[in-house]
Design an enzyme around this catalytic site. Sequence first.
Site, mmCIF file in Angstrom:
data_model
loop_
_atom_site.group_PDB
_atom_site.id
_atom_site.type_symbol
_atom_site.label_atom_id
_atom_site.label_comp_id
_atom_site.label_asym_id
_atom_site.label_seq_id
_atom_site.Cartn_x
_atom_site.Cartn_y
_atom_site.Cartn_z
ATOM 1 N N THR A 72 -24.868 -1.942 2.145
ATOM 2 C CA THR A 72 -25.566 -2.974 2.031
ATOM 3 C C THR A 72 -25.945 -3.548 3.538
ATOM 4 O O THR A 72 -27.387 -3.614 3.654
ATOM 5 C CB THR A 72 -25.089 -4.203 1.328
ATOM 6 O OG1 THR A 72 -24.831 -3.708 0.143
ATOM 7 C CG2 THR A 72 -25.915 -5.303 1.429
ATOM 8 N N ASP A 156 -24.753 -12.829 1.639
ATOM 9 C CA ASP A 156 -24.987 -13.433 2.868
ATOM 10 C C ASP A 156 -25.785 -12.485 3.745
ATOM 11 O O ASP A 156 -26.747 -12.719 4.544
ATOM 12 C CB ASP A 156 -23.763 -14.212 3.614
ATOM 13 C CG ASP A 156 -22.566 -13.122 3.684
ATOM 14 O OD1 ASP A 156 -22.719 -11.969 3.556
ATOM 15 O OD2 ASP A 156 -21.471 -13.556 3.611
ATOM 16 N N ASP A 297 -26.377 -4.548 -7.695
ATOM 17 C CA ASP A 297 -25.273 -3.981 -6.861
ATOM 18 C C ASP A 297 -23.907 -4.070 -7.710
ATOM 19 O O ASP A 297 -23.069 -3.387 -7.858
ATOM 20 C CB ASP A 297 -25.293 -4.236 -5.484
ATOM 21 C CG ASP A 297 -24.172 -3.491 -4.733
ATOM 22 O OD1 ASP A 297 -24.133 -2.377 -4.724
ATOM 23 O OD2 ASP A 297 -23.205 -4.100 -4.398
ATOM 24 N N HIS A 301 -21.639 -1.400 -9.311
ATOM 25 C CA HIS A 301 -20.274 -1.317 -8.997
ATOM 26 C C HIS A 301 -19.258 -1.430 -10.206
ATOM 27 O O HIS A 301 -18.236 -0.601 -10.343
ATOM 28 C CB HIS A 301 -19.938 -2.173 -7.831
ATOM 29 C CG HIS A 301 -20.181 -1.712 -6.487
ATOM 30 N ND1 HIS A 301 -19.684 -0.477 -5.842
ATOM 31 C CD2 HIS A 301 -21.010 -2.294 -5.733
ATOM 32 C CE1 HIS A 301 -20.199 -0.440 -4.628
ATOM 33 N NE2 HIS A 301 -21.029 -1.428 -4.446
ATOM 34 N N HIS A 345 -29.704 0.977 -0.511
ATOM 35 C CA HIS A 345 -28.848 2.289 -0.608
ATOM 36 C C HIS A 345 -28.986 2.469 -2.186
ATOM 37 O O HIS A 345 -29.379 1.662 -2.860
ATOM 38 C CB HIS A 345 -27.469 2.173 -0.360
ATOM 39 C CG HIS A 345 -26.861 0.954 -0.885
ATOM 40 N ND1 HIS A 345 -26.237 1.081 -2.118
ATOM 41 C CD2 HIS A 345 -26.260 -0.175 -0.460
ATOM 42 C CE1 HIS A 345 -25.809 -0.250 -2.343
ATOM 43 N NE2 HIS A 345 -25.699 -0.911 -1.452
#
Length: 538
Positions: A72, A156, A297, A301, A345
């Site tokens: 990331t 962040d 994401d 995951h 990605h």
Amino acid sequence: MKKSILFLVFIVTVNSQSQERPKLVVGIVVDQMKMEYLYRFSDDFSPNGFKRMMNNGYTFHNMHYNYMPTYTAPGHASIYTGATPSTHGIVGNEWFNRAIAKDMYCTDDVSVKTIGDGTDKEGAMSPKNLLSTTITDELRMATNFKGKVIGMSIKDRGAILPAGHFANWAFWYSKTGAFISSTFYGSALPEWVTQFNQEKKYLNYFNKGWSLLKPIGTYNESLPDDNPYEGKIDKTTGPVFPYDLNKIYADKGADALRTTPFGNDILAELAMKAIEKEELGKDEITDFLAVSFSSTDYVGHEFGPRSIELQDTYLRLDQTLATFLAYLDKTVGKDNYLLFLTADHAGAENPNYLKDNKYNVKNIPSKDIVNGLKKFSMDTFGVNLLKDYSNFNLFFDREIIKEKGLGLTKVKQSFKDFLMTQEQVKRVYTEEEILATTGDDYFLSYIARGYDPKQSGDIVVLDKAGYLEYKETGTTHGSPNSYDTHVPLLFYGCNVKHGESFNKKAITQIAPTLSQMLKIPFTNGTDATVLEEVLVEK
């Protein structure tokens, strides 16, 4: 008379050039988005979200990351700097740094403090570790710091790195359910952000729960609900719809919103509020809003790329984007904003899913790899020489090697020979081989572009395609293989013609292309290779 005419021509030319710039640039990053999702879920998308951008904008079908590791933080940094980690210095999300001999996080900064309702650690963040300028930095300087730049994300790093060094603000989500920032940007949150946080919008999403957006038959592009390749966000029940989010909130708190589609929704709410309250795109000086949707994401995951949960997340994101585009039309004007959408990605298939379908691959837990390396070191040298193994990098304890008189070159070769006997390993490269690369070795060139000799390891390992150093369920990413590198790139809006390209492109071409579109300087780390197709006038 001639001088007067020439002066008028000059003024008209300058004015027309300034008018060619969009009033607002919106950069959207969809975390872990594979290009194939635009194809696989196409029949279920509305005409007003992804399809609107593809049907009326420019689509690059063959966009790839050109380095390893595909994570990331390096992804966001590479999009916005037009450079790779070897240049911009963000070599992972977190990594063991050789120079300081300890772990570091990509945006850590102990010199700044949290502002807003977050923990001390959550807000001690800034872009100080980013070594290159971003397209947002160059815009700030090109407008004499009059154009506003704001970055925002659930993560962040997804807010801070795109916003660059000179941003007005970056906002990210705290485990408290509030959006926070750091004293790098200001002494207190803007009043509108404080008001947004006080409304505790996250509770609305927990209260309504997570049910399927569409009838179950719509999700025939995914595996059945409750399949063996999914993880769980509620440990007391199987991974099946509907999800009682209030129950999960009681167990995990507001942080649980990340692993639902609604992390994207609350971020979109904040983005629209920022446009309103910061008056982005309201004058002739170009502003920039960088938005990174992270929940894709987290869901990827946890549940994997073939799960109904992931498909539902993308169908909901499509609706969120449709709402956001309509808002931009209304507030900024259809022809006044330039938008691009890409990903930081992509992601791999779950190895157990592949194995069950007769592809001979598997998961290799990182702890097993570390234990194997330590055992080899003890058996061979009588001492543990491994200082750290992370992000495919091995770091040796050079002090012990020197003290024992072992020779670093000999140690590297011994470990390299051992690693090449491991089932999952395809290649092993030493620092010397990486720095001496000529570009002839395809995989080595990817590793070299992601390697910083001041920070990276003594040895870098490349696993075989399909193998993951991960848990048994869900998925991850990080390799130079196409399943991790192939991402979408859509341009839409001001001065963007309709079209598409199938030629292979590199992610580092986005920033210099934006520089040309905005007629501002290139970022200082880019090789300035542009996407010519989208620069041709409409």
